[in-house]
Design a protein around this motif. Structure first.
Motif, PDB file in Angstrom:
ATOM      1  N   SER A  25     -93.175 -93.212  22.824  1.00 42.21           N
ATOM      2  CA  SER A  25     -93.665 -93.186  21.440  1.00 42.21           C
ATOM      3  C   SER A  25     -95.011 -93.895  21.300  1.00 42.21           C
ATOM      4  O   SER A  25     -95.231 -94.981  21.827  1.00 42.21           O
ATOM      5  N   LYS A  49     -94.748 -90.248  17.789  1.00 42.57           N
ATOM      6  CA  LYS A  49     -95.355 -91.453  17.215  1.00 42.57           C
ATOM      7  C   LYS A  49     -94.423 -92.073  16.174  1.00 42.57           C
ATOM      8  O   LYS A  49     -93.774 -91.346  15.412  1.00 42.57           O
ATOM      9  N   ASN A 103     -88.969 -91.338  16.508  1.00 45.93           N
ATOM     10  CA  ASN A 103     -89.042 -92.807  16.559  1.00 45.93           C
ATOM     11  C   ASN A 103     -89.214 -93.324  15.129  1.00 45.93           C
ATOM     12  O   ASN A 103     -90.169 -92.965  14.447  1.00 45.93           O
ATOM     13  N   LYS A 168     -84.371 -98.914  20.618  1.00 46.17           N
ATOM     14  CA  LYS A 168     -85.468 -99.334  21.502  1.00 46.17           C
ATOM     15  C   LYS A 168     -85.700-100.836  21.388  1.00 46.17           C
ATOM     16  O   LYS A 168     -86.054-101.341  20.318  1.00 46.17           O
ATOM     17  N   VAL A 194     -88.897-101.085  27.851  1.00 48.41           N
ATOM     18  CA  VAL A 194     -89.252-102.057  26.867  1.00 48.41           C
ATOM     19  C   VAL A 194     -90.345-101.531  25.942  1.00 48.41           C
ATOM     20  O   VAL A 194     -91.106-100.648  26.318  1.00 48.41           O
ATOM     21  N   GLY A 220     -98.742-101.038  29.958  1.00 46.33           N
ATOM     22  CA  GLY A 220     -99.419-100.605  31.182  1.00 46.33           C
ATOM     23  C   GLY A 220     -98.886-101.309  32.423  1.00 46.33           C
ATOM     24  O   GLY A 220     -97.940-102.106  32.349  1.00 46.33           O
ATOM     25  N   GLY A 247     -95.125 -99.640  31.982  1.00 44.46           N
ATOM     26  CA  GLY A 247     -96.048 -99.641  33.118  1.00 44.46           C
ATOM     27  C   GLY A 247     -95.809 -98.566  34.152  1.00 44.46           C
ATOM     28  O   GLY A 247     -96.388 -98.615  35.236  1.00 44.46           O
ATOM     29  N   THR A 269     -98.672 -95.723  28.524  1.00 40.40           N
ATOM     30  CA  THR A 269    -100.103 -95.972  28.703  1.00 40.40           C
ATOM     31  C   THR A 269    -100.751 -95.057  29.747  1.00 40.40           C
ATOM     32  O   THR A 269    -101.912 -94.669  29.588  1.00 40.40           O
TER      33      THR A 269
HETATM   34  C1  LIG Z   1    -101.198 -97.364  21.598  1.00 41.14           C
HETATM   35  C2  LIG Z   1     -99.707 -97.562  21.623  1.00 41.14           C
HETATM   36  C3  LIG Z   1     -98.942 -97.244  20.492  1.00 41.14           C
HETATM   37  C4  LIG Z   1     -97.557 -97.415  20.504  1.00 41.14           C
HETATM   38  N1  LIG Z   1     -96.819 -97.061  19.384  1.00 41.14           N
HETATM   39  C5  LIG Z   1     -95.454 -97.171  19.422  1.00 41.14           C
HETATM   40  C6  LIG Z   1     -94.660 -96.732  18.315  1.00 41.14           C
HETATM   41  O1  LIG Z   1     -95.171 -96.185  17.320  1.00 41.14           O
HETATM   42  N2  LIG Z   1     -93.315 -96.901  18.379  1.00 41.14           N
HETATM   43  C7  LIG Z   1     -92.702 -97.455  19.497  1.00 41.14           C
HETATM   44  O2  LIG Z   1     -91.474 -97.594  19.530  1.00 41.14           O
HETATM   45  N3  LIG Z   1     -93.436 -97.851  20.569  1.00 41.14           N
HETATM   46  C8  LIG Z   1     -94.783 -97.718  20.561  1.00 41.14           C
HETATM   47  N4  LIG Z   1     -95.521 -98.096  21.646  1.00 41.14           N
HETATM   48  C9  LIG Z   1     -94.835 -98.656  22.845  1.00 41.14           C
HETATM   49  C10 LIG Z   1     -94.629 -97.606  23.934  1.00 41.14           C
HETATM   50  O3  LIG Z   1     -93.813 -96.538  23.479  1.00 41.14           O
HETATM   51  C11 LIG Z   1     -93.996 -98.243  25.212  1.00 41.14           C
HETATM   52  O4  LIG Z   1     -92.743 -98.796  24.836  1.00 41.14           O
HETATM   53  C12 LIG Z   1     -94.837 -99.361  25.804  1.00 41.14           C
HETATM   54  O5  LIG Z   1     -96.216 -99.044  25.716  1.00 41.14           O
HETATM   55  C13 LIG Z   1     -94.485 -99.633  27.275  1.00 41.14           C
HETATM   56  O6  LIG Z   1     -94.708 -98.504  28.095  1.00 41.14           O
HETATM   57  P1  LIG Z   1     -96.085 -98.271  28.930  1.00 41.14           P
HETATM   58  O7  LIG Z   1     -96.410 -99.553  29.633  1.00 41.14           O
HETATM   59  O8  LIG Z   1     -95.794 -97.130  29.846  1.00 41.14           O
HETATM   60  O9  LIG Z   1     -97.138 -97.927  27.917  1.00 41.14           O
HETATM   61  C14 LIG Z   1     -96.912 -97.935  21.677  1.00 41.14           C
HETATM   62  C15 LIG Z   1     -97.686 -98.248  22.803  1.00 41.14           C
HETATM   63  C16 LIG Z   1     -99.060 -98.054  22.803  1.00 41.14           C
HETATM   64  C17 LIG Z   1     -99.859 -98.383  24.039  1.00 41.14           C
END
Ligand SMILES: Cc1cc2nc3c(=O)[nH]c(=O)nc-3n(C[C@H](O)[C@H](O)[C@H](O)COP(=O)(O)O)c2cc1C
Length: 306
Positions: A25, A49, A103, A168, A194, A220, A247, A269
């Motif tokens: 998301s 989103k 979400n 979540k 997470v 990330g 990440g 990310t």
């Molecule tokens: C720019 C951005 C916006 C995000 N918006 C949401 C959101 O609207 N709702 C949510 O539950 N998580 C949101 N997240 C969290 C991600 O879904 C994910 O849990 C978190 O980034 C860890 O994963 P990653 O390291 O692969 O990015 C967002 C993350 C990023 C980077």
């Protein structure tokens, strides 16, 4: 190499994904921009989103800071609101063979429940409850950092919808286990974790935080080891499936989460710098299964030799 057909299908306790790859998301919008770059039919699911009841313009000022291994974001849940999602985005996403995960976010328990009630009547496959939001009726403390509050919000949402329910979890806690357990006991069908870790970055030349709000959410590759450990801990504490994320940028990362016990993985990310990441990761998992002669991905889930 075996000639038998490999299966990548996973069951998230009532939600079946044809493969374990979900886009996280907030990193994939509603899939529209990515649909021009990749075939969305290749995905197991998309977590859209974060939605709120009304449209939100999001935070003012700078929203993203790059770190050596990821991002800090402070987007502020910019989204078109649940009504527009229902009218415009669900029909768009239904063109593809993937599961739609809505979400949802709220500032109060009532707001979460109202969102769940609205989406209960709509064509979504699952609701993902983002409990990293601040509870405005409780001094702004995030719902997901207190097991009693988790129990209250999940119980209320569970009563509001018969849809498949993912809770979540926030990583900004000392111990994820009681939080995971509270979500399970209150009716979650599945957990995902997470969300982002709290963090900040300072511009040393004007001596101000880069982000207008001061702090943001770290994501990330930098968070992967902690996210993996929290996923492992959550898996050990509950009997419902867990979606692992944090990440993941390569298939090896994804396999680590699956061996730690995750039934599915979400890619966040990594999409920003490599829109093909989910597909490359999926292909990599397939070749790993070939390499080790694994017919069914379920054989790998939690199959850690400790
Ligand atoms: C720019 C951005 C916006 C995000 N918006 C949401 C959101 O609207 N709702 C949510 O539950 N998580 C949101 N997240 C969290 C991600 O879904 C994910 O849990 C978190 O980034 C860890 O994963 P990653 O390291 O692969 O990015 C967002 C993350 C990023 C980077």
């Amino acid at each position: 190499m075996s000639n038998l057909k490999k299966t990548m299908e996973v069951d998230l306790n009532g939600l079946t994904l044809k493969n374990p790859i979900i886009t996280a998301s907030g990193t994939y919008g509603f899939g529209r921009e990515y649909a021009e770059l990749i075939d969305l039919n290749e995905l197991g699911g998309i977590a859209v989103k974060g939605l709120t009841k009304e449209e939100r313009k999001g935070n003012e000022g700078r929203r993203l800071v790059e770190t050596p291994m990821g991002l800090i974001n402070s987007v502020g849940l910019q989204n078109p609101g649940v009504k527009s999602f229902i009218e415009n985005e669900i029909p768009f996403l239904r063109q593809f063979d993937l599961k739609i995960i809505a979400n949802i976010n709220g500032n109060t328990i009532e707001e979460y429940c109202e969102m769940a009630r609205i989406l209960d009547q709509e064509d979504v496959d699952s609701i993902e409850l983002n409990i990293s939001c601040p509870n405005v009726k409780n001094g702004g403390l995030a719902f997901g950092t207190d097991s009693e509050m988790v129990a209250r919000v999940v119980t209320c949402v569970r009563a509001a919808t018969g849809k498949h329910l993912i809770v979540k979890l926030s990583p900004n806690v000392t111990d994820i286990k009681p939080i995971a357990l509270a979500a399970e006991k209150s009716g979650a069908d599945c957990l995902s974790l997470v969300n982002t870790f709290s963090g900040m970055a300072i511009d040393i030349h004007n001596r101000k935080p880069f982000l207008k709000r001061g702090i943001g959410g770290v994501s990330g590759p930098a968070i992967k080891p902690m996210a993996l450990k929290m996923t492992y801990d959550a898996v050990k504490s509950v009997n419902i499936p867990v979606i692992g994320m944090g990440g993941i940028s390569t298939y090896e990362d994804a396999i680590e989460f699956i061996l730690a016990g995750a039934h599915a993985v979400a890619i966040g990310t990594a999409n920003f710098y490599n829109p093909e990441a989910p597909l490359t990761i999926k292909k990599g998992i397939e070749s790993y299964m070939n390499q080790y002669n694994i017919q069914d991905i379920n054989e790998l889930i939690g199959n850690l030799d400790t």
